[in-house]
Design a protein around this motif. Sequence first.
Motif, PDB file in Angstrom:
ATOM      1  N   SER A 225       0.791  -1.227   0.000  1.00 61.84           N
ATOM      2  CA  SER A 225       0.000   0.000   0.000  1.00 61.84           C
ATOM      3  C   SER A 225       0.825   1.281   0.000  1.00 61.84           C
ATOM      4  N   ASN A 226       2.145   1.169   0.061  1.00 60.32           N
ATOM      5  CA  ASN A 226       2.985   2.371   0.105  1.00 60.32           C
ATOM      6  C   ASN A 226       3.241   2.875  -1.314  1.00 60.32           C
ATOM      7  N   LEU A 227       2.247   3.511  -1.893  1.00 58.42           N
ATOM      8  CA  LEU A 227       2.345   3.956  -3.280  1.00 58.42           C
ATOM      9  C   LEU A 227       3.396   5.041  -3.461  1.00 58.42           C
ATOM     10  N   TYR A 228       3.620   5.846  -2.432  1.00 58.57           N
ATOM     11  CA  TYR A 228       4.678   6.854  -2.486  1.00 58.57           C
ATOM     12  C   TYR A 228       6.023   6.164  -2.729  1.00 58.57           C
ATOM     13  N   SER A 229       6.274   5.099  -1.995  1.00 60.24           N
ATOM     14  CA  SER A 229       7.523   4.360  -2.145  1.00 60.24           C
ATOM     15  C   SER A 229       7.591   3.642  -3.492  1.00 60.24           C
ATOM     16  N   TRP A 230       6.469   3.082  -3.926  1.00 58.94           N
ATOM     17  CA  TRP A 230       6.409   2.431  -5.241  1.00 58.94           C
ATOM     18  C   TRP A 230       6.808   3.413  -6.343  1.00 58.94           C
ATOM     19  N   ASN A 231       6.254   4.629  -6.308  1.00 54.92           N
ATOM     20  CA  ASN A 231       6.545   5.609  -7.345  1.00 54.92           C
ATOM     21  C   ASN A 231       8.013   6.012  -7.351  1.00 54.92           C
ATOM     22  N   ILE A 232       8.603   6.130  -6.165  1.00 50.35           N
ATOM     23  CA  ILE A 232      10.029   6.443  -6.100  1.00 50.35           C
ATOM     24  C   ILE A 232      10.836   5.325  -6.745  1.00 50.35           C
ATOM     25  N   ALA A 233      10.503   4.086  -6.418  1.00 49.60           N
ATOM     26  CA  ALA A 233      11.235   2.946  -6.989  1.00 49.60           C
ATOM     27  C   ALA A 233      11.148   2.956  -8.513  1.00 49.60           C
ATOM     28  N   ILE A 234       9.943   3.086  -9.038  1.00 48.20           N
ATOM     29  CA  ILE A 234       9.744   3.042 -10.489  1.00 48.20           C
ATOM     30  C   ILE A 234      10.421   4.226 -11.176  1.00 48.20           C
ATOM     31  N   ASN A 235      10.295   5.413 -10.594  1.00 46.14           N
ATOM     32  CA  ASN A 235      10.907   6.599 -11.188  1.00 46.14           C
ATOM     33  C   ASN A 235      12.432   6.557 -11.115  1.00 46.14           C
ATOM     34  N   SER A 236      12.968   5.735 -10.232  1.00 43.18           N
ATOM     35  CA  SER A 236      14.421   5.590 -10.098  1.00 43.18           C
ATOM     36  C   SER A 236      14.979   4.465 -10.966  1.00 43.18           C
ATOM     37  N   GLY A 237      14.104   3.833 -11.765  1.00 40.82           N
ATOM     38  CA  GLY A 237      14.562   2.793 -12.674  1.00 40.82           C
ATOM     39  C   GLY A 237      14.374   1.377 -12.186  1.00 40.82           C
ATOM     40  N   PHE A 238      13.668   1.211 -11.066  1.00 37.50           N
ATOM     41  CA  PHE A 238      13.406  -0.127 -10.543  1.00 37.50           C
ATOM     42  C   PHE A 238      12.105  -0.695 -11.114  1.00 37.50           C
ATOM     43  N   SER A 239      12.024  -2.023 -11.168  1.00 37.21           N
ATOM     44  CA  SER A 239      10.816  -2.729 -11.593  1.00 37.21           C
ATOM     45  C   SER A 239      10.464  -3.790 -10.557  1.00 37.21           C
ATOM     46  N   PRO A 240       9.162  -4.034 -10.301  1.00 40.28           N
ATOM     47  CA  PRO A 240       8.783  -5.086  -9.359  1.00 40.28           C
ATOM     48  C   PRO A 240       9.149  -6.455  -9.910  1.00 40.28           C
ATOM     49  N   VAL A 241       9.747  -7.306  -9.073  1.00 41.88           N
ATOM     50  CA  VAL A 241      10.278  -8.593  -9.543  1.00 41.88           C
ATOM     51  C   VAL A 241       9.719  -9.773  -8.752  1.00 41.88           C
ATOM     52  N   TRP A 242       9.722  -9.675  -7.436  1.00 35.99           N
ATOM     53  CA  TRP A 242       9.220 -10.804  -6.644  1.00 35.99           C
ATOM     54  C   TRP A 242       8.563 -10.300  -5.375  1.00 35.99           C
ATOM     55  N   ILE A 243       7.788 -11.194  -4.737  1.00 39.29           N
ATOM     56  CA  ILE A 243       7.089 -10.887  -3.501  1.00 39.29           C
ATOM     57  C   ILE A 243       7.447 -11.949  -2.464  1.00 39.29           C
ATOM     58  N   GLU A 244       7.656 -11.504  -1.245  1.00 39.13           N
ATOM     59  CA  GLU A 244       7.900 -12.425  -0.135  1.00 39.13           C
ATOM     60  C   GLU A 244       6.964 -12.101   1.013  1.00 39.13           C
ATOM     61  N   ILE A 245       6.586 -13.127   1.735  1.00 41.91           N
ATOM     62  CA  ILE A 245       5.822 -12.927   2.967  1.00 41.91           C
ATOM     63  C   ILE A 245       6.385 -13.886   4.011  1.00 41.91           C
ATOM     64  N   THR A 246       6.542 -13.401   5.237  1.00 43.95           N
ATOM     65  CA  THR A 246       7.176 -14.199   6.280  1.00 43.95           C
ATOM     66  C   THR A 246       6.309 -14.223   7.529  1.00 43.95           C
ATOM     67  N   SER A 247       6.758 -14.963   8.526  1.00 50.02           N
ATOM     68  CA  SER A 247       6.026 -15.076   9.783  1.00 50.02           C
ATOM     69  C   SER A 247       6.917 -14.643  10.941  1.00 50.02           C
ATOM     70  N   ILE A 248       6.266 -14.253  12.037  1.00 53.71           N
ATOM     71  CA  ILE A 248       6.968 -13.943  13.274  1.00 53.71           C
ATOM     72  C   ILE A 248       6.169 -14.538  14.425  1.00 53.71           C
ATOM     73  N   GLU A 249       6.753 -14.471  15.612  1.00 50.33           N
ATOM     74  CA  GLU A 249       6.063 -14.954  16.814  1.00 50.33           C
ATOM     75  C   GLU A 249       4.884 -14.033  17.131  1.00 50.33           C
ATOM     76  N   GLU A 250       3.777 -14.629  17.581  1.00 49.46           N
ATOM     77  CA  GLU A 250       2.670 -13.813  18.072  1.00 49.46           C
ATOM     78  C   GLU A 250       3.078 -13.158  19.368  1.00 49.46           C
ATOM     79  N   GLU A 251       2.614 -11.936  19.565  1.00 48.74           N
ATOM     80  CA  GLU A 251       2.938 -11.210  20.793  1.00 48.74           C
ATOM     81  C   GLU A 251       1.980 -11.591  21.907  1.00 48.74           C
TER      82      GLU A 251
END
Length: 251
Positions: A225-251
Amino acid sequence: MKTKQELLGIIKNQLAIEYNCSIDDFSSSHNIITATKDSEEKRHYINGTFFFKMATFGDNAVITANECIHTWLKDYTKDKKGHWIFEQNNIMKIEKKLNEHNKKLWGSHHMFLSYKEVIPKDINLKTEWFEKEAIHQFYNTKLFPNALCKKYNPKRPDILAVAAYDEDKIIGMSGCSADTPLLWQIGIDVHENYRGKGIGTYLVTLIKKEIEKRGKVPFYGTSLSNLYSWNIAINSGFSPVWIEITSIEEE
């Protein structure tokens, strides 16, 4: 500058280490499930191994997880297209299963590589570079939570940073951490009163070019959802390549 295929090969080789699989598994027509395995060559985001971690390059899903949930995972993913498993309705069921083991999902990380050169548009502001120990002065300020790590981490140290000034005030900073000796991850923070002026794109482009000049591979990560960051990445010459999702301990 490395080619797209060279960069993909580097990233898939790194992920193969962390997901305990082969490079070819990321382009398989089937979902892949492996047992978690620790390695000193991993990106050190947590101590030890993740209970659950999943990645996709847009086709299948590669999952490394504790073997106690392998039977459930195999049954749950057997008839699903890998990239659709990352959709909310499917993720919620994985979250429920993880909760049974006192774990929870830890966001989705959308990852970018740079395939093209970009000439940064001058922002007409003073910039200053900082390296290694000179970066440490900024940890206690807590002004750059995305550009820098929270504190010095010898396993993924902040190596380089570039700041933009309005007179004597830093109003933006881009930094990079050496997540591996070859892969350096870029982050960016711009003061809210100065956003929308191209400062983020300028700083990220500068540091990306410097990383490449040093023979390293820059990469960039952000949330869905961080579209501001997405636009910076794309405008800087980056392209989306892969997605990762991880787990952590429940608090």
